[in-house]
Design a protein around this motif. Structure first.
Motif, PDB file in Angstrom:
ATOM      1  N   TYR A 140       3.393  22.650  -7.490  1.00  7.66           N
ATOM      2  CA  TYR A 140       4.185  21.537  -6.954  1.00  7.66           C
ATOM      3  C   TYR A 140       5.676  21.808  -7.106  1.00  7.66           C
ATOM      4  CZ  TYR A 140       6.104  16.813  -6.501  1.00  7.66           C
ATOM      5  OH  TYR A 140       6.840  15.717  -6.120  1.00  7.66           O
ATOM      6  N   SER A 141       6.067  22.329  -8.247  1.00 10.06           N
ATOM      7  CA  SER A 141       7.476  22.635  -8.483  1.00 10.06           C
ATOM      8  C   SER A 141       7.983  23.665  -7.479  1.00 10.06           C
ATOM      9  CB  SER A 141       7.662  23.141  -9.919  1.00 10.06           C
ATOM     10  OG  SER A 141       9.014  23.462 -10.167  1.00 10.06           O
ATOM     11  N   GLY A 196       2.733  13.928  -5.730  1.00  5.51           N
ATOM     12  CA  GLY A 196       4.125  13.727  -5.315  1.00  5.51           C
ATOM     13  C   GLY A 196       4.742  12.432  -5.777  1.00  5.51           C
ATOM     14  N   ASP A 197       3.935  11.402  -6.074  1.00 10.05           N
ATOM     15  CA  ASP A 197       4.507  10.146  -6.563  1.00 10.05           C
ATOM     16  C   ASP A 197       3.880   9.688  -7.876  1.00 10.05           C
ATOM     17  OD1 ASP A 197       2.051   8.850  -5.830  1.00 10.05           O
ATOM     18  OD2 ASP A 197       2.787   8.625  -3.789  1.00 10.05           O
ATOM     19  N   GLY A 198       3.123  10.569  -8.546  1.00 10.48           N
ATOM     20  CA  GLY A 198       2.585  10.247  -9.865  1.00 10.48           C
ATOM     21  C   GLY A 198       1.425   9.276  -9.867  1.00 10.48           C
ATOM     22  N   ASN A 199       0.776   9.082  -8.721  1.00 10.82           N
ATOM     23  CA  ASN A 199      -0.311   8.117  -8.597  1.00 10.82           C
ATOM     24  C   ASN A 199      -1.658   8.819  -8.783  1.00 10.82           C
ATOM     25  OD1 ASN A 199      -1.415   5.924  -5.843  1.00 10.82           O
ATOM     26  ND2 ASN A 199      -2.095   6.038  -7.948  1.00 10.82           N
ATOM     27  N   LEU A 200      -2.377   8.436  -9.830  1.00 11.62           N
ATOM     28  CA  LEU A 200      -3.689   9.016 -10.122  1.00 11.62           C
ATOM     29  C   LEU A 200      -4.789   8.020  -9.826  1.00 11.62           C
ATOM     30  CD1 LEU A 200      -5.539  11.199 -11.517  1.00 11.62           C
ATOM     31  CD2 LEU A 200      -5.170   9.904 -13.633  1.00 11.62           C
ATOM     32  N   HIS A 201      -5.842   8.485  -9.160  1.00 14.72           N
ATOM     33  CA  HIS A 201      -7.046   7.688  -8.969  1.00 14.72           C
ATOM     34  C   HIS A 201      -8.098   8.191  -9.957  1.00 14.72           C
ATOM     35  CE1 HIS A 201      -5.313   5.748  -5.543  1.00 14.72           C
ATOM     36  NE2 HIS A 201      -5.122   6.899  -4.927  1.00 14.72           N
ATOM     37  N   LEU A 202      -8.296   7.418 -10.994  1.00 16.09           N
ATOM     38  CA  LEU A 202      -9.274   7.724 -12.037  1.00 16.09           C
ATOM     39  C   LEU A 202     -10.543   6.940 -11.744  1.00 16.09           C
ATOM     40  CD1 LEU A 202     -10.137   8.803 -14.881  1.00 16.09           C
ATOM     41  CD2 LEU A 202      -9.016   6.763 -15.830  1.00 16.09           C
ATOM     42  N   ASN A 203     -11.671   7.617 -11.632  1.00 17.35           N
ATOM     43  CA  ASN A 203     -12.925   6.972 -11.265  1.00 17.35           C
ATOM     44  C   ASN A 203     -14.059   7.426 -12.177  1.00 17.35           C
ATOM     45  OD1 ASN A 203     -12.427   5.788  -8.228  1.00 17.35           O
ATOM     46  ND2 ASN A 203     -11.254   7.651  -8.599  1.00 17.35           N
ATOM     47  N   ALA A 204     -14.898   6.485 -12.553  1.00 16.31           N
ATOM     48  CA  ALA A 204     -16.118   6.797 -13.283  1.00 16.31           C
ATOM     49  C   ALA A 204     -17.299   6.312 -12.460  1.00 16.31           C
ATOM     50  CB  ALA A 204     -16.114   6.125 -14.661  1.00 16.31           C
ATOM     51  N   ALA A 238       0.827  -1.206   0.000  1.00 14.27           N
ATOM     52  CA  ALA A 238       0.000   0.000   0.000  1.00 14.27           C
ATOM     53  C   ALA A 238       0.861   1.255   0.000  1.00 14.27           C
ATOM     54  CB  ALA A 238      -0.925  -0.024   1.218  1.00 14.27           C
ATOM     55  N   GLY A 239       0.366   2.288  -0.650  1.00 17.23           N
ATOM     56  CA  GLY A 239       1.100   3.549  -0.763  1.00 17.23           C
ATOM     57  C   GLY A 239       0.617   4.563   0.254  1.00 17.23           C
ATOM     58  N   GLY A 240      -0.370   5.372  -0.142  1.00 15.36           N
ATOM     59  CA  GLY A 240      -0.961   6.313   0.787  1.00 15.36           C
ATOM     60  C   GLY A 240      -0.377   7.705   0.744  1.00 15.36           C
ATOM     61  N   LEU A 241      -0.717   8.490   1.773  1.00 18.06           N
ATOM     62  CA  LEU A 241      -0.459   9.930   1.768  1.00 18.06           C
ATOM     63  C   LEU A 241       0.964  10.300   2.156  1.00 18.06           C
ATOM     64  CD1 LEU A 241      -3.764  10.980   3.576  1.00 18.06           C
ATOM     65  CD2 LEU A 241      -3.325  10.976   1.120  1.00 18.06           C
ATOM     66  N   ARG A 242       1.690   9.429   2.848  1.00 16.05           N
ATOM     67  CA  ARG A 242       3.021   9.793   3.345  1.00 16.05           C
ATOM     68  C   ARG A 242       4.165   9.266   2.488  1.00 16.05           C
ATOM     69  NH1 ARG A 242       1.810   8.539   9.776  1.00 16.05           N
ATOM     70  NH2 ARG A 242       0.645  10.465  10.188  1.00 16.05           N
ATOM     71  N   LEU A 243       3.832   8.614   1.387  1.00 16.61           N
ATOM     72  CA  LEU A 243       4.890   8.026   0.562  1.00 16.61           C
ATOM     73  C   LEU A 243       5.864   9.091   0.066  1.00 16.61           C
ATOM     74  CD1 LEU A 243       4.582   5.092  -1.854  1.00 16.61           C
ATOM     75  CD2 LEU A 243       5.775   7.135  -2.658  1.00 16.61           C
ATOM     76  N   PHE A 253       1.480  16.156  -0.944  1.00 15.08           N
ATOM     77  CA  PHE A 253       1.021  17.084  -1.982  1.00 15.08           C
ATOM     78  C   PHE A 253      -0.041  16.348  -2.775  1.00 15.08           C
ATOM     79  CE2 PHE A 253       0.746  19.680  -5.677  1.00 15.08           C
ATOM     80  CZ  PHE A 253       1.178  20.944  -5.308  1.00 15.08           C
ATOM     81  N   GLU A 254      -1.299  16.644  -2.460  1.00 10.25           N
ATOM     82  CA  GLU A 254      -2.442  15.933  -3.020  1.00 10.25           C
ATOM     83  C   GLU A 254      -3.230  16.834  -3.960  1.00 10.25           C
ATOM     84  OE1 GLU A 254      -3.398  12.521  -2.017  1.00 10.25           O
ATOM     85  OE2 GLU A 254      -1.272  12.704  -1.524  1.00 10.25           O
TER      86      GLU A 254
END
Length: 575
Positions: free
Chosen positions: A345-346, A485-493, A257-262, A359-360
């Motif tokens: 972000y930069s 911050g880690d390039g993880n996108l949650h795409l939802n329909a 699991a990843g999460g917010l602190r990765l 960074f969410e």
């Protein structure tokens, strides 16, 4: 844009030291939430001592007893308890019926009375066969997958797990290991009639080395219970999830699991120092090292991290825990475009790199779901994009200066449309709810098609826009949010009901798009049942073949979490 309106809380005010601390306002809020029956929660028995130590009232404990606790800050995990589940889960179609082309492996044995007698002798009082109690264990959190297991076993020790698997292997009885059952890819519930092996009673903290910050505990410890325990020793878990009130550390490790602190502390592969696991034949693998450096041969613990219970059952873990920050700040910002999100972000990295902990990003559609379906308040008004920036450090004055400089730059460059700084516990609480309860809010509108992908930041949001255009009026909305911050996108329909038209429009489109742009089809949720056959979009044929060889060697009868992670068959193009 007026600075007095945008950042109206003085940064010199001391921030909440840890937004997850158990304090009177949060306990009061939780009590009200339960009394109003706005959400159904259940607290694990292992969490009760922490509540007692924190001074929770007897009435509160009584209210919570028999329920799974979900933090009021992160209450998106609102699964019903096993007794409540029967009223809802009967609506969930059996996975075997939803996918009739998938057949039960004929080599697996069928549970009989002799098997049950053996388990009842091994685990007196910890064998569950009641149909109503099994509903929760058979149904996944998304209410999209449901198995038909007739038995759930609840061991307390590694030796009991060993005896269970040794017996199941001899009888060729398939087993589904299960932690908190908060997974999102159908990996933690049976597909057919597999025996559920629950680690919920394996919840002991074995040892904490306060000097090094190394924690050793059993796999069934709830993530939030560990966080609460560590806070008393000025430490924190390197992992933070919206489901922390229910998920278990063994499941976190098994899914990597990843999460917010990765962004701040890295992945579990870097923080887990050792693992104890049991193989399919009952062999106990003791790699429960507490050493930061151990270069003696293969790093076997990484075989189990992210293997989703297909190679062995994780029973204990040693993990490196960082110091609890002495100063925490949170900024909630609005941006006019995705390009400005990246620019923000930069600048954040340039000015706050050493204290940046999260960074969410969430889009406007995400915000509309949480405000409309959950009644939460948007403090900024409508913006195309929203950003949550959290900093954690050891010097409040230093962090304040860093954050001030960053905010001055992004406002001067007009990267930020609007914003607010949280300096009070109640506001920290409210702002994190906006981001962490998106899942819950979407589920109130219907069926959620979830995709957890990693992409290069330059194309990160493009897939959301293309998916939105592709689906059109076939859905209620397409949402994009995640961990910039880690390039993880949650795409939802979100659709009113399961819809073949929507499914066909999404798959394999999303996976093809992700592969084309050099991304991963699973950033942190794993493959489970839902994504197992799409692995070739992220792994080469040779890599998948090597995974299959490892599985065959470590679990030759394939009794551990079958029909998950490893493809059932290769795509035609790969034959």
């Amino acid at each position: 844009m007026q600075m007095s309106h945008v950042f109206h809380h003085p940064l010199c005010c001391k921030m909440l030291l840890c937004r997850f601390a158990k304090n009177a306002p949060i306990l009061s809020s939780l009590t009200n939430c339960i009394s109003q029956q706005a959400y159904r929660h259940r607290i694990h028995s292992s969490a009760l001592p922490q509540f007692c130590q924190k001074g929770a009232s007897a009435s509160l404990l009584s209210t919570l007893h028999g329920h799974r606790y979900v933090s009021p800050i992160n209450s998106c995990t609102t699964r019903h308890n096993s007794n409540e589940a029967s009223s809802d889960t009967h609506k969930v179609q059996l996975t075997s019926e939803r996918f009739p082309q998938l057949k039960r492996n004929d080599s697996y044995g069928r549970l009989n009375e002799a098997d049950i007698e053996y388990f009842e002798k091994l685990l007196p009082g910890r064998v569950v066969s009641d149909e109503d109690e099994l509903e929760g264990a058979n149904t996944d959190w998304m209410y999209l997958a449901r198995g038909s297991s007739k038995l759930m076993l609840k061991p307390k020790t590694t030796q009991e797990v060993s005896e269970i698997l040794k017996y199941c292997n001899s009888r060729c009885l398939a087993v589904t290991p299960q932690g908190g059952n908060t997974g999102l890819v159908g990996g933690s519930v049976p597909v057919f009639d597999e025996i559920v092996l629950s680690t919920s009673l394996m919840n002991d903290i074995i040892h904490l080395d306060k000097a090094s910050g190394i924690l050793v505990c059993q796999a069934g410890c709830i993530l939030e219970s560990l966080s609460t325990y560590l806070e008393d020793h000025d430490l924190i878990m390197p992992l933070d999830l919206g489901a922390k009130g229910s998920c278990q550390i063994g499941g976190n490790i098994s899914t990597n699991a990843g999460g917010l602190r990765l962004l701040r502390y890295g992945s579990l592969r870097g923080n887990v120092l050792g693992i104890e696991a049991v193989l399919a034949d009952g062999t106990i693998i003791d790699c429960l090292s507490t050493l930061r450096k151990d270069n003696t041969g293969y790093d076997l613990k990484n075989l189990f991290i992210g293997s989703e219970g297909t190679l062995g059952v994780v029973t204990a873990v040693s993990i490196q825990c960082p110091p609890k920050p002495k100063a925490v700040n949170l900024a909630f910002l609005g941006c006019s475009s995705y390009e400005n999100v990246l620019a923000t972000y930069s600048e954040c990295k340039n000015n706050c790199a050493e204290i940046l902990s999260a960074f969410e990003m969430m889009d406007l559609q995400s915000m509309k779901f949480v405000t409309t379906n959950l009644g939460l308040s948007n403090p900024l008004g409508e913006c195309p994009f929203y950003v949550v920036v959290e900093t954690s450090g050891s010097d409040a004055q230093h962090d304040e200066e860093k954050l001030n400089k960053f905010l001055e730059v992004v406002m001067e460059q007009q990267y930020v449309m609007d914003g607010t700084i949280a300096t009070e516990p109640s506001k920290i609480y409210n702002l994190w709810q906006l981001r962490e309860r998106i899942n819950e809010s979407m589920m109130k509108s219907g069926v959620v098609y979830k995709y957890d992908i990693s992409l290069p930041l330059e194309v990160y949001y493009d897939v959301v826009m293309e998916t939105r255009q592709r689906l059109g009026d076939n859905v209620l909305g397409v949402v994009g949010y995640g961990h910039i911050g880690d390039g993880n996108l949650h795409l939802n329909a979100v659709a009113p009901t399961l819809n073949k038209t929507v499914s066909d429009l999404l798959e394999p489109f999303v996976y093809e798009w992700t592969a084309k742009h050099k991304g991963s089809i699973s950033a942190e949720h794993g493959l489970g049942f839902n994504k197992r056959n799409y692995i070739y979009y992220s792994k080469s044929e040779a890599a998948v073949d090597l995974m299959a060889l490892m599985k065959a060697k470590m679990d030759p009868k394939c009794i551990l979490n079958p029909y998950k992670t490893i493809p059932v068959c290769k795509p035609a193009s790969k034959q």
